[in-house]
Structure formats: C-alpha cells, structure tokens
Design a protein around this motif. Sequence first.
Motif, PDB file in Angstrom:
ATOM      1  N   MET A 119       0.815  -1.214   0.000  1.00 58.60           N
ATOM      2  CA  MET A 119       0.000   0.000   0.000  1.00 58.60           C
ATOM      3  C   MET A 119       0.853   1.271   0.000  1.00 58.60           C
ATOM      4  N   ARG A 120       2.112   1.158   0.370  1.00 51.94           N
ATOM      5  CA  ARG A 120       3.003   2.319   0.281  1.00 51.94           C
ATOM      6  C   ARG A 120       3.731   2.368  -1.054  1.00 51.94           C
ATOM      7  N   GLY A 121       3.425   1.415  -1.933  1.00 51.74           N
ATOM      8  CA  GLY A 121       4.045   1.417  -3.256  1.00 51.74           C
ATOM      9  C   GLY A 121       5.482   0.976  -3.269  1.00 51.74           C
ATOM     10  N   GLU A 122       5.896   0.197  -2.252  1.00 53.70           N
ATOM     11  CA  GLU A 122       7.297  -0.206  -2.138  1.00 53.70           C
ATOM     12  C   GLU A 122       7.602  -1.498  -2.874  1.00 53.70           C
ATOM     13  N   ILE A 123       6.580  -2.307  -3.166  1.00 49.09           N
ATOM     14  CA  ILE A 123       6.805  -3.561  -3.886  1.00 49.09           C
ATOM     15  C   ILE A 123       5.796  -3.672  -5.029  1.00 49.09           C
ATOM     16  N   THR A 124       6.153  -4.454  -6.025  1.00 52.70           N
ATOM     17  CA  THR A 124       5.283  -4.633  -7.186  1.00 52.70           C
ATOM     18  C   THR A 124       4.155  -5.611  -6.850  1.00 52.70           C
ATOM     19  N   THR A 125       3.168  -5.649  -7.727  1.00 51.09           N
ATOM     20  CA  THR A 125       2.069  -6.596  -7.538  1.00 51.09           C
ATOM     21  C   THR A 125       2.581  -8.029  -7.544  1.00 51.09           C
ATOM     22  N   GLU A 126       3.508  -8.327  -8.439  1.00 49.62           N
ATOM     23  CA  GLU A 126       4.051  -9.692  -8.526  1.00 49.62           C
ATOM     24  C   GLU A 126       4.747 -10.086  -7.226  1.00 49.62           C
ATOM     25  N   ASP A 127       5.582  -9.188  -6.700  1.00 52.96           N
ATOM     26  CA  ASP A 127       6.282  -9.486  -5.444  1.00 52.96           C
ATOM     27  C   ASP A 127       5.286  -9.621  -4.289  1.00 52.96           C
ATOM     28  N   PHE A 128       4.294  -8.751  -4.275  1.00 50.79           N
ATOM     29  CA  PHE A 128       3.296  -8.821  -3.208  1.00 50.79           C
ATOM     30  C   PHE A 128       2.572 -10.162  -3.225  1.00 50.79           C
ATOM     31  N   LEU A 129       2.133 -10.598  -4.400  1.00 52.47           N
ATOM     32  CA  LEU A 129       1.382 -11.852  -4.478  1.00 52.47           C
ATOM     33  C   LEU A 129       2.238 -13.042  -4.063  1.00 52.47           C
ATOM     34  N   GLN A 130       3.522 -13.008  -4.391  1.00 52.75           N
ATOM     35  CA  GLN A 130       4.414 -14.104  -3.986  1.00 52.75           C
ATOM     36  C   GLN A 130       4.564 -14.121  -2.458  1.00 52.75           C
ATOM     37  N   GLN A 131       4.864 -12.976  -1.880  1.00 55.02           N
ATOM     38  CA  GLN A 131       5.058 -12.908  -0.423  1.00 55.02           C
ATOM     39  C   GLN A 131       3.749 -13.173   0.319  1.00 55.02           C
ATOM     40  N   PHE A 132       2.673 -12.592  -0.178  1.00 58.16           N
ATOM     41  CA  PHE A 132       1.386 -12.744   0.475  1.00 58.16           C
ATOM     42  C   PHE A 132       0.894 -14.183   0.377  1.00 58.16           C
ATOM     43  N   GLY A 133       1.140 -14.817  -0.772  1.00 59.69           N
ATOM     44  CA  GLY A 133       0.737 -16.209  -0.952  1.00 59.69           C
ATOM     45  C   GLY A 133       1.459 -17.140   0.004  1.00 59.69           C
ATOM     46  N   ARG A 134       2.786 -16.934   0.170  1.00 63.31           N
ATOM     47  CA  ARG A 134       3.546 -17.765   1.107  1.00 63.31           C
ATOM     48  C   ARG A 134       3.028 -17.568   2.527  1.00 63.31           C
ATOM     49  N   LEU A 135       2.727 -16.321   2.859  1.00 67.42           N
ATOM     50  CA  LEU A 135       2.246 -15.998   4.194  1.00 67.42           C
ATOM     51  C   LEU A 135       0.897 -16.666   4.469  1.00 67.42           C
ATOM     52  N   CYS A 136      -0.002 -16.586   3.520  1.00 63.96           N
ATOM     53  CA  CYS A 136      -1.323 -17.205   3.687  1.00 63.96           C
ATOM     54  C   CYS A 136      -1.219 -18.716   3.809  1.00 63.96           C
ATOM     55  N   LYS A 141      -1.877 -23.477   6.601  1.00 60.97           N
ATOM     56  CA  LYS A 141      -1.339 -24.830   6.441  1.00 60.97           C
ATOM     57  C   LYS A 141      -1.894 -25.512   5.189  1.00 60.97           C
ATOM     58  N   THR A 142      -2.222 -24.692   4.199  1.00 66.82           N
ATOM     59  CA  THR A 142      -2.712 -25.227   2.929  1.00 66.82           C
ATOM     60  C   THR A 142      -2.401 -24.217   1.842  1.00 66.82           C
ATOM     61  N   SER A 143      -2.456 -24.649   0.599  1.00 62.99           N
ATOM     62  CA  SER A 143      -2.191 -23.748  -0.518  1.00 62.99           C
ATOM     63  C   SER A 143      -3.351 -22.767  -0.665  1.00 62.99           C
ATOM     64  N   VAL A 144      -3.045 -21.492  -0.772  1.00 65.64           N
ATOM     65  CA  VAL A 144      -4.075 -20.452  -0.894  1.00 65.64           C
ATOM     66  C   VAL A 144      -3.888 -19.726  -2.228  1.00 65.64           C
ATOM     67  N   PRO A 145      -4.872 -19.760  -3.108  1.00 66.36           N
ATOM     68  CA  PRO A 145      -4.762 -19.084  -4.414  1.00 66.36           C
ATOM     69  C   PRO A 145      -4.991 -17.586  -4.281  1.00 66.36           C
ATOM     70  N   VAL A 146      -3.990 -16.865  -3.779  1.00 73.42           N
ATOM     71  CA  VAL A 146      -4.173 -15.441  -3.508  1.00 73.42           C
ATOM     72  C   VAL A 146      -4.411 -14.642  -4.787  1.00 73.42           C
ATOM     73  N   GLY A 147      -3.942 -15.165  -5.917  1.00 71.72           N
ATOM     74  CA  GLY A 147      -4.206 -14.480  -7.180  1.00 71.72           C
ATOM     75  C   GLY A 147      -5.689 -14.383  -7.461  1.00 71.72           C
ATOM     76  N   SER A 148      -6.415 -15.433  -7.091  1.00 69.05           N
ATOM     77  CA  SER A 148      -7.866 -15.442  -7.257  1.00 69.05           C
ATOM     78  C   SER A 148      -8.518 -14.388  -6.367  1.00 69.05           C
ATOM     79  N   SER A 155     -11.931  -6.575  -9.039  1.00 65.70           N
ATOM     80  CA  SER A 155     -12.856  -6.755 -10.162  1.00 65.70           C
ATOM     81  C   SER A 155     -13.938  -5.685 -10.160  1.00 65.70           C
ATOM     82  N   GLU A 156     -14.478  -5.418 -11.334  1.00 67.25           N
ATOM     83  CA  GLU A 156     -15.576  -4.454 -11.447  1.00 67.25           C
ATOM     84  C   GLU A 156     -16.810  -4.943 -10.700  1.00 67.25           C
ATOM     85  N   GLN A 157     -16.957  -6.254 -10.629  1.00 67.93           N
ATOM     86  CA  GLN A 157     -18.106  -6.838  -9.941  1.00 67.93           C
ATOM     87  C   GLN A 157     -18.121  -6.460  -8.462  1.00 67.93           C
TER      88      GLN A 157
END
Length: 661
Positions: A119-136, A141-148, A155-157
């Motif tokens: 949120m401070r613009g310090e990392i890219t979306t790709e880096d965020f999703l990688q770090q956030f996915g590992r954290l989740c 204790k299971t694989s989390v599809p954070v990209g979804s 989404s506009e929805q």
Amino acid sequence: MRGSARAPIGWGSGHVTGVTARSLGLNMYIRWLFQLSQLQQPWRAAFLKHIQGKHQGARHWTHSGGGPYRAVIFDMYGVLIPSPGRVAAEWELQNDIPPGTILQAFISGGEKGPWMKFMRGEITTEDFLQQFGRLCSEISKTSVPVGSFFSLLTSEQVAKQFPVMTEAITQIRAKGLRTAVLSNNFYLPNGKSFLPLDRKQFDVVVESCLEGVCKPDPRIYKLCLERLGLPPSESIFLDDLGPNLKAAASLGIHTIKVDDPETAVKELETRLGFTLRMVVPNTCPMRKTMDIPRGSLEKYLKDLLGTQSTGPLELLQFDHGQSNPTYYIRLANHQLVLRKKPPGTLLPSSQAVEREFRIMKALANAGVPVPRVLDLCEDSGVIGTPFYLMEYCPGLIYRDPSLPGLEPTQRQAIYTAMNRVLCKIHSMDLNATGLEDYAKHGDHIPHQVQTWIKHYRASETSSIPAMERLIQWLPHHLPRQQKTTLVHGDFRLDNLLFHPEKAEVLAVLDWELSTLGDPLVDVASSCLAHYLPSSFPGSLLRGFRDCDFTQLGIPTAEEYFRMYCLHSGIPPTENWNFYMAFSFFRMAAILQGVYKRSLTGQASFVDTEQSGKLPEFMSNLAWDFAIKEGFRVFKEMPVTKPSMRSHHTQAGHSPCRAPQA
C-alpha cells in the motif's frame, strides 16, 4: 515506484501462524488474536467487524472547536466500496479457506509486512502476491490461491461504489462543499494505482501508494488538508477503522465511523444539515390498493441478492406505468425497479410481465439500451402476482413532449435521438438475439386489429360511436406489411430514459406490448403527441398539436417520419393515415381498459371520472384519420363513369363511412 518519505505506522513486526478458527472456537480464537501484541487496533476492529459480522451504530470522535463545514473527506475501502475484510471473508467461505487467513496475512509483519509495503508502493504486484501467498499458506497450512482473491478484490463486480455514497457526494458538491478521497491503496500490474472511482467526484485525491505513506500517519491527513486548502475544523472525515479516525480527530478534523454506509450517510446528513438522498423522480408513497407485502418481498430480495443487511426496505411507487404497477426499491446498497401484474382478474394475454422480462434480457447485449433485468418471479405467493426485477437506472423521463425549459436545438437533438433508437430496435437481428420465435411472422396488423377489438369489447362499459365505426372500418383497410421487425408496441417519448446532460437514450422502457411485426406501428405511436392538444385531459398522455413546431425546434410528424425513413433506408408509406388511425384506436382500447380497472381500484394512478372520457376522445381522433385515409384512397381511384362511382358509394366505400357489415 515513487521514493517518497516512508512513514512508521507504529505496530510490531510479528508473524501470526499456525492457529485458525477451525482449531479453536470462534470466540476463543478472536480472544487469542486480540492477545497478540502484533495485532494492533486497526485490524482488531476490522477483524471483529468482518468475522463476527456485528454492526454497531455510527460513532465519532469529537474535538474542541467548530465552524461551518466546507469539505467532506472519504476513505475508499469500507466507505465508498466494500472493504478487503468483507471481500476476504466471503471469498474464504466460497473457496474452503480457513476463515481469517487473509486478515491475518494483512496484519502480519506490521508496517514491514507485504500488505503495508504494497500500500506504500514499495513492492510490485508480482512481489506482493508471492510474499502474500507464502504468508497465507503458512497461516492456513494449505495452498491459498491469492491471485484469485486479488482478482476478485479488484474486479468491477466487487469494486463498485455504493449508490448511497454516490448520491451523497453529488448532493454535497451541489451545495458547494469540496470533496476528497483519502485512501490506502496499491498499484495494479499495469502500473496504475487502484482507484475504481470516478475521480471527477472529488476535488482532491490522495493515494497512499503514490505518496509513500499510509493512514493513520498524520502526514497523509495534513497533505489532504493542504490540497483542499482548508483548516482541519472545516472538514469531516469518514473511515471504517477507529485508529484512522482517532488520528484525524487528533488533528482537529471532525470524524464519522462507518460501520454501514446507509447509517453513516444519515449521520452525515445530521452534521451537514441537509439531505444527501436524491429524490427519486416520478415516485410517490404507496397507494393502499397497490401496496405489496413487504415481509415476503424482503425475504425474496435477500435470498436473490445475497445481502444480510438489517437496514429498512424502502418502497415507493412510480406514478406512471398504468397497466403494470411499477415500484422503486432500495435495500442496503441495491436500487431496483419492480414491475408486477396488477391485482384482480385480467384480460387474457394482458399485462405480460413475462414477455417484458424475456425481451429485455434478450436485448441486454444487442445494442438496444435497456435496464439490466435480474429475475422473473412467477410465484404469485411472494407478493400476490408475478413480477420481475431490474436495476434502477437514474436519468430523465420527459413527461411533457413539448420539452419546456429546453432550447430548440436541445429539443431537436432529443427527438433525433428518439428516432435513431427506434431505428436501432427495428434493425435488430432476430436470429442473433434469439427472438425469431417471439411472435408469429406475418399478418401483424390484422392480428393486432382483432386483438384490440377483443380487448375493447372485454372492457367496454358503454357504447362509443367512433369505436363502433372503427371496428368495422379497420379490417377493410389493412395495409400490406413490407417487412417484419421487432416492434416495441408503445414507443413514446415518456417511455424513454435520457441522460441528464445530453441527448442520449439510456434505456427504453415498458416493453409489455412488444411483438414481431410492422415497424411503422411504432413510428405512428411515437407521433401520437403531435396530434394531441396541450390541453389534453388527464395525465396519461400529453400533446402539443397547438404549438409552433418551428419555434420549439421539434420536427413535425411528417419530418419525423421522413427522418425515420432516411435512417432506416425505406421509402415513405402512402397510407400513413391508416397507421395513425390504428394507433389512436389502440390507445382508445388501452384507456378503456385502464378506466374499467380504475372502477375496481386496479389501475395505478387514475382519476376515474376523467379517465372515462378519454377513450371517446381518442376514438374520435382515430376516426378523423380514417376519414383522411378514405379520402386519399378515393382520390387515387381511377376516373370512371358516374355510374361506377355511384356503385362504389352504394357498396359502402364512401371515404367518410365505415363499410356496412
């Protein structure tokens, strides 16, 4: 990414792992989380709010001072659009992810965690999703599809502004106050900041990812005030998180806590001293004879929309839509329109809301502007009759066809837009839209004449001489149909919804008489007002026959028809008078039905005494056109011996008389 000064947010850098709501009872789980030093107040409030789902009344922190308000500052998430916590809770439930996983990952690491750095613009979306996915994954204790989840969040929805807030901002700006959005947000993969709002709503936009600093750091509030050019005491700030509000209040900004947008807007109204709700045009309180059971309707709507809002159901009735009662509905953040069959015994095939629903659904992606329909309910047990729902589309309905208050060029543009949308309707590819079987092909006019004769007879209350003459005349003067198109069936200016600032048709309404047939029926219907006087009795139809068309800037009926022929690429018809005679005859039959229903309280908004005079008035106009058509045919007859002309007259073909039965 920008390298702006980074702001310490003030919470620890711990890491939450290994415990979920499924391994502890929910209440115990929440207490355990609250004991963690790294779960500071902002996310305690958010977590409690979105996991327990308990809504409290709007709260605010006060400060000394006062003075008139000159600006309103809005947070984005949880105020203008759904909060990430709410989206996460629903997404986890749908994807069988342990509840609370996303929220724990949000707060994990404090200001050094991936969410805050993102949120401070310090990392890219790709880096965020990688770090956030590992954290989740570590947390759950299971694989989390954070990209979804991220796709859903952006989404506009999902990321749609709450209508109640859109209305409030419009009213605030109309009163001359300034508006700002102060948001903790992030960059998208395309390098643009995520702000799914119309920026024109705001005088100032402050985004954390662009500034490199997030709420509740005081610097971001000061930056917003500096750009507004106002002192803190002249602003009100709306946010859904307590620490953000406390930080604002410490600077002298007035605050409102948003647990529910509807409740917050009511408090904002109290603070500002004026209403923030737009009056829904052309509506009024419910008539007793047209009331519908709110309890069963609200249950149906909540099941359909998936909302658990505890706010009241707002229900108003539109003062037009004589055959099918039409209602405005507001429930939570949804604004809808309900069209239903009237109560009581109806004529066969009349008030066909089912056909309206089908045609509007088919046209949704076909280039014809129509409201988005949501559901057709054929179960009369819900509100007493079948009905369908569509989204409410704000705009202007011009009830007076003379368009008072507009410039001649604006009137010309509106009638041109009306003409063009009619051409668009008639150019629809029936096969591509799945409407090739919407009605029988051919013999449209003969079928329509017989249909409306039957409708008139079924609702007849007294004998009308002109109607009797027309019932005999029309079947003997049928034109030959040139082509078959989709026909609206009641195409008039007041069945169109226009853009408030330009001559653009936003939606074509009232499709209950739609069918496949002769497109010239629609052209004639759209010219009814040209032949009605401005003093026409009743509120159902208005005219401008006695006005100066040139001075108004409105095309005459003949000019309007030529415009249609030019846009459609067809030659003008010679028997225009027949189409007008039929249109007025049909309108007389419709008004007779309205009058009969008014006698039993089934019609929406009708002066019973006055409406009883309208069918005769309309039928007299129809007969005037029948006479004109008779004279046209008579003049085009070849010159013959007097005995032959006498023979024709005796046979009942006088231009002024109906054929004898």
